[in-house]
Design a protein around this motif. Structure first.
Motif, mmCIF file in Angstrom:
data_model
loop_
_atom_site.group_PDB
_atom_site.id
_atom_site.type_symbol
_atom_site.label_atom_id
_atom_site.label_comp_id
_atom_site.label_asym_id
_atom_site.label_seq_id
_atom_site.Cartn_x
_atom_site.Cartn_y
_atom_site.Cartn_z
ATOM 1 N N PHE A 21 0.832 -1.209 0.000
ATOM 2 C CA PHE A 21 0.000 0.000 0.000
ATOM 3 C C PHE A 21 0.867 1.261 0.000
ATOM 4 O O PHE A 21 0.520 2.248 -0.638
ATOM 5 N N PHE A 22 1.988 1.240 0.714
ATOM 6 C CA PHE A 22 2.911 2.378 0.670
ATOM 7 C C PHE A 22 3.482 2.539 -0.738
ATOM 8 O O PHE A 22 3.537 3.655 -1.260
ATOM 9 N N GLU A 24 2.160 1.564 -3.565
ATOM 10 C CA GLU A 24 1.089 2.043 -4.446
ATOM 11 C C GLU A 24 0.857 3.539 -4.278
ATOM 12 O O GLU A 24 0.413 4.212 -5.213
ATOM 13 N N ALA A 25 1.175 4.063 -3.090
ATOM 14 C CA ALA A 25 1.017 5.500 -2.821
ATOM 15 C C ALA A 25 2.243 6.298 -3.277
ATOM 16 O O ALA A 25 2.315 7.508 -3.050
ATOM 17 N N ARG A 177 -5.442 0.207 4.042
ATOM 18 C CA ARG A 177 -5.027 1.163 3.009
ATOM 19 C C ARG A 177 -5.317 2.597 3.467
ATOM 20 O O ARG A 177 -4.474 3.490 3.327
ATOM 21 N N ALA A 178 -6.481 2.830 4.043
ATOM 22 C CA ALA A 178 -6.847 4.167 4.516
ATOM 23 C C ALA A 178 -5.901 4.631 5.623
ATOM 24 O O ALA A 178 -5.489 5.798 5.655
ATOM 25 N N HIS A 181 -2.566 5.718 4.073
ATOM 26 C CA HIS A 181 -2.651 7.064 3.479
ATOM 27 C C HIS A 181 -2.712 8.140 4.553
ATOM 28 O O HIS A 181 -2.081 9.200 4.416
ATOM 29 N N ILE A 184 0.826 8.552 5.930
ATOM 30 C CA ILE A 184 1.666 9.298 4.983
ATOM 31 C C ILE A 184 1.369 10.791 5.099
ATOM 32 O O ILE A 184 2.295 11.615 5.203
ATOM 33 N N ASP A 185 0.095 11.141 5.093
ATOM 34 C CA ASP A 185 -0.281 12.546 5.222
ATOM 35 C C ASP A 185 0.199 13.136 6.543
ATOM 36 O O ASP A 185 0.709 14.269 6.591
#
Length: 192
Positions: A21-22, A24-25, A177-178, A181, A184-185
Motif C-alpha cells: 500500500f505504501f 502504491e502510494a 489502506r486508509a 494514506h 503518509i499525510d
C-alpha cells in the motif's frame, strides 16, 4: 534527507500487504527479505560458499540452509554474521540513493536487532493472535509447530506495541489502506 519509516510486525500480521500500500502510494520501499533474496544470488554467494559449501551452487539454497540450521541451531548465528552486514550495506545504499521525502524500510526484525535507532519513526502492523495464526497456517507447508518455532524467535507483539511510534491493525484491506494514506499525510504534514 528522506524521512525513514521502519515497518515491522510478526509473521502473518500484514507487513507485505501494508508495504504494498505504501508502494502504491508512491513511497519508495526497501524490503529486507527481498534484499536477502538478491544477496543469495549475488554478494552473499562467495562468503556463504566458504562457510556452508553444501548450501551453495550458483546461489545460496535457502532450503539447504534450513536443513543445516535444523541439524545445528548454532549455524544460524554464523549465517547471520555473514548476511546481516551485507543486508545493512544494501539498506544504506538504498537510503543514500533514494531522493524522496519519505521512504519505508520493511525490516521484520527491526526491534529484535535494534535497527529502530536508524529510523525517524517506526510502524508496527498487528492483528489479533487468532487472525495471525489463521493467516499463517493458510500458507502452503506451514504447521502449528513451525509457526510456534518462528514466534519463539520473534519479540512478542505486546512488546513491539510498546516500542512502536505508529501502529496499524490489519483487519481489513480497505481500512489498512486508509490508515496507510492517513499516516503518509500525517508524516508529511509534520516533517515537511
Amino acid at each position: 534527507m528522506s524521512f525513514r519509516l521502519g515497518l515491522t510486525g510478526s509473521i502473518g500480521m500484514g507487513k507485505t500487504t501494508t508495504a504494498r500500500f505504501f508502494a502504491e502510494a508512491g513511497i519508495p520501499v526497501w524490503d529486507a527479505d527481498a534484499a536477502v533474496h538478491r544477496l543469495y544470488r549475488g554478494a552473499a554467494v562467495a562468503p556463504m560458499r566458504a562457510a556452508f559449501p553444501s548450501a551453495v551452487t550458483d546461489h545460496v539454497d535457502r532450503d539447504a540452509l534450513k536443513r543445516i540450521i535444523a541439524a545445528d541451531p548454532a549455524a544460524l548465528t554464523r549465517i547471520e554474521s555473514i548476511v546481516h552486514p551485507l543486508v545493512a550495506e544494501d539498506r544504506r545504499t538504498f537510503i543514500a540513493d533514494t531522493k524522496a521525502d519519505l521512504i519505508l524500510l520493511d525490516i521484520p526484525l527491526l526491534f529484535e536487532k535494534g535497527y529502530e535507532a536508524e529510523m525517524d519513526a517506526t510502524l508496527l502492523v498487528t492483528a489479533p493472535p487468532e487472525i495471525q495464526r489463521q493467516r499463517v497456517l493458510a500458507r502452503p507447508g506451514m504447521t502449528d509447530q513451525a509457526l510456534d518455532a518462528i514466534l519463539a524467535r520473534q519479540m512478542p507483539d505486546r512488546d513491539k506495541r510498546a516500542r512502536a511510534t505508529h501502529i496499524i491493525e490489519t483487519l481489513a484491506l480497505d481500512a489498512t489502506r486508509a490508515q496507510v494514506h492517513a499516516l503518509i499525510d500525517h508524516i508529511r504534514s509534520r516533517h515537511a
